[in-house]
Design a protein around this motif. Structure first.
Motif, PDB file in Angstrom:
ATOM      1  N   UNK A   1       3.885   4.035   2.715  1.00  0.00           N
ATOM      2  CA  UNK A   1       3.167   2.805   2.140  1.00  0.00           C
ATOM      3  C   UNK A   1       3.444   2.477   1.052  1.00  0.00           C
ATOM      4  N   UNK A   2       4.593   1.440   1.075  1.00  0.00           N
ATOM      5  CA  UNK A   2       5.240   1.286  -0.291  1.00  0.00           C
ATOM      6  C   UNK A   2       5.759  -0.251  -0.369  1.00  0.00           C
ATOM      7  N   UNK A   3       5.199  -1.086   0.428  1.00  0.00           N
ATOM      8  CA  UNK A   3       5.275  -2.592   0.177  1.00  0.00           C
ATOM      9  C   UNK A   3       4.784  -2.882  -1.028  1.00  0.00           C
ATOM     10  N   UNK A   4       5.481  -3.385  -2.001  1.00  0.00           N
ATOM     11  CA  UNK A   4       5.015  -3.792  -3.243  1.00  0.00           C
ATOM     12  C   UNK A   4       3.624  -4.749  -3.089  1.00  0.00           C
ATOM     13  N   UNK A   5       3.663  -5.765  -2.483  1.00  0.00           N
ATOM     14  CA  UNK A   5       2.274  -6.414  -2.337  1.00  0.00           C
ATOM     15  C   UNK A   5       1.181  -5.666  -2.048  1.00  0.00           C
TER      16      UNK A   5
ATOM     17  N   UNK B   1       1.719   3.539  -7.353  1.00  0.00           N
ATOM     18  CA  UNK B   1       2.720   4.180  -6.725  1.00  0.00           C
ATOM     19  C   UNK B   1       2.409   4.138  -5.305  1.00  0.00           C
ATOM     20  N   UNK B   2       3.479   4.476  -4.455  1.00  0.00           N
ATOM     21  CA  UNK B   2       3.279   4.308  -2.919  1.00  0.00           C
ATOM     22  C   UNK B   2       2.273   5.462  -2.466  1.00  0.00           C
ATOM     23  N   UNK B   3       1.803   5.368  -1.373  1.00  0.00           N
ATOM     24  CA  UNK B   3       0.976   6.575  -0.633  1.00  0.00           C
ATOM     25  C   UNK B   3       1.774   6.950   0.511  1.00  0.00           C
ATOM     26  N   UNK B   4       1.613   8.019   1.332  1.00  0.00           N
ATOM     27  CA  UNK B   4       2.231   8.661   2.233  1.00  0.00           C
ATOM     28  C   UNK B   4       1.347   9.298   3.340  1.00  0.00           C
ATOM     29  N   UNK B   5       1.585   9.490   4.428  1.00  0.00           N
ATOM     30  CA  UNK B   5       1.007  10.068   5.554  1.00  0.00           C
ATOM     31  C   UNK B   5       2.023  10.640   6.474  1.00  0.00           C
ATOM     32  N   UNK B   6       1.473  11.461   7.447  1.00  0.00           N
ATOM     33  CA  UNK B   6       2.382  12.049   8.522  1.00  0.00           C
ATOM     34  C   UNK B   6       2.054  11.494   9.868  1.00  0.00           C
ATOM     35  N   UNK B   7       3.279  11.712  10.638  1.00  0.00           N
ATOM     36  CA  UNK B   7       3.480  11.270  12.076  1.00  0.00           C
ATOM     37  C   UNK B   7       3.839  12.365  12.641  1.00  0.00           C
ATOM     38  N   UNK B   8       3.112  12.763  13.906  1.00  0.00           N
ATOM     39  CA  UNK B   8       3.201  13.903  14.662  1.00  0.00           C
ATOM     40  C   UNK B   8       4.422  13.755  15.479  1.00  0.00           C
ATOM     41  N   UNK B   9       5.108  14.794  15.544  1.00  0.00           N
ATOM     42  CA  UNK B   9       6.163  14.770  16.380  1.00  0.00           C
ATOM     43  C   UNK B   9       6.034  14.260  17.885  1.00  0.00           C
ATOM     44  N   UNK B  10       4.942  14.568  18.435  1.00  0.00           N
ATOM     45  CA  UNK B  10       4.887  13.965  19.865  1.00  0.00           C
ATOM     46  C   UNK B  10       4.417  12.558  19.865  1.00  0.00           C
TER      47      UNK B  10
ATOM     48  N   UNK C   1      17.246 -10.511   3.984  1.00  0.00           N
ATOM     49  CA  UNK C   1      18.397  -9.619   3.452  1.00  0.00           C
ATOM     50  C   UNK C   1      18.291  -9.512   2.128  1.00  0.00           C
ATOM     51  N   UNK C   2      17.900  -8.328   1.639  1.00  0.00           N
ATOM     52  CA  UNK C   2      17.544  -6.911   2.422  1.00  0.00           C
ATOM     53  C   UNK C   2      16.225  -7.107   2.629  1.00  0.00           C
ATOM     54  N   UNK C   3      15.710  -6.296   3.640  1.00  0.00           N
ATOM     55  CA  UNK C   3      14.341  -6.260   3.995  1.00  0.00           C
ATOM     56  C   UNK C   3      13.622  -4.892   3.518  1.00  0.00           C
ATOM     57  N   UNK C   4      14.172  -4.105   2.939  1.00  0.00           N
ATOM     58  CA  UNK C   4      13.359  -2.835   2.752  1.00  0.00           C
ATOM     59  C   UNK C   4      12.563  -3.050   1.298  1.00  0.00           C
ATOM     60  N   UNK C   5      11.405  -2.323   1.388  1.00  0.00           N
ATOM     61  CA  UNK C   5      10.536  -2.513  -0.090  1.00  0.00           C
ATOM     62  C   UNK C   5      11.298  -1.649  -1.012  1.00  0.00           C
ATOM     63  N   UNK C   6      12.060  -0.589  -0.733  1.00  0.00           N
ATOM     64  CA  UNK C   6      12.399   0.516  -1.538  1.00  0.00           C
ATOM     65  C   UNK C   6      13.804   0.814  -1.340  1.00  0.00           C
ATOM     66  N   UNK C   7      14.413   1.109  -2.178  1.00  0.00           N
ATOM     67  CA  UNK C   7      15.921   1.781  -1.711  1.00  0.00           C
ATOM     68  C   UNK C   7      15.731   2.692  -0.741  1.00  0.00           C
ATOM     69  N   UNK C   8      16.299   2.966   0.470  1.00  0.00           N
ATOM     70  CA  UNK C   8      15.899   3.963   1.343  1.00  0.00           C
ATOM     71  C   UNK C   8      16.014   5.436   0.918  1.00  0.00           C
TER      72      UNK C   8
END
Length: 201
Positions: free
Chosen positions: A1-5, A14-23, A138-145
């Motif tokens: 969750x790092x889109x500047x707006x 700062x950004x926030x983060x969460x988890x995606x389950x493998x399944x 171009x480019x579309x990412x919110x933060x350098x990958x």
């Protein structure tokens, strides 16, 4: 969750983060059922699949150590279910796992050795819905990958967790969360990284 707006709108520093389950990780071309979601939205993103763990490192991780751990970058669609609620506070968003309901992983992808800063700054993000363009930037990412990978490693390391080899990291949306109504067909093309697509019925 790092889109500047998004970060600014929530008053975060700062950004926030969460988890995606493998399944909940599915291949490109998957057919989804709208009935499985209360409200459905998407975010086109770059994903990094790790080939090595990102354990705690003195001084923290940076682009170089992140690149050494990534096996391949791929285009991806994150699937969201915001549950049609009113705009919640940041704590509630994170507690809901940032509304994540998994992702579709495309390809063929590229290794870190096959990309450089010039590639990333010139990367065109093209998203279509039923053949109509909804994003072309171009480019579309919110933060350098690689900065995203390092942030995630440092964030989870601070919580006593190590990102493991084989895990898939989503690196930030190229488009604010977009509600999608069925029926729909979506495709995200990310230059030499390839494409990812799915249908919603």
């Amino acid at each position: 969750w790092n889109w500047p707006d998004q970060i600014a709108s929530q008053g975060l520093g700062e950004p926030a983060a969460a988890c995606v389950l493998a399944d909940m990780i599915v291949p490109s071309g998957v057919a989804l059922e709208a009935a499985d979601y209360r409200s459905f939205a998407i975010e086109p993103e770059i994903a990094a699949v790790l080939k090595a763990p990102l354990a705690p490192r003195e001084g923290g991780h940076d682009r170089a150590s992140a690149a050494a751990a990534v096996g391949r970058f791929h285009p991806a669609f994150e699937f969201l279910d915001p549950r049609a609620g009113k705009a919640p506070r940041p704590f509630a968003i994170v507690a809901q796992n940032i509304n994540s309901r998994g992702l579709a992983l495309g390809g063929p992808g590229l290794t870190p050795d096959e990309v450089d800063d010039g590639f990333w700054t010139g990367l065109r993000s093209l998203v279509t819905q039923d053949g109509e363009t909804i994003l072309d930037v171009t480019p579309g990412w919110p933060m350098h990958p690689l900065d995203s990978v390092a942030f995630l490693a440092n964030r989870f390391n601070a919580l006593g967790q190590t990102l493991a080899a084989g895990e898939t990291l989503l690196l930030g949306t190229h488009l604010p969360p977009r509600p999608i109504a069925a029926p729909a067909s979506l495709r995200f093309e990310a230059g030499a990284l390839g494409a990812v697509a799915f249908t919603l019925a």
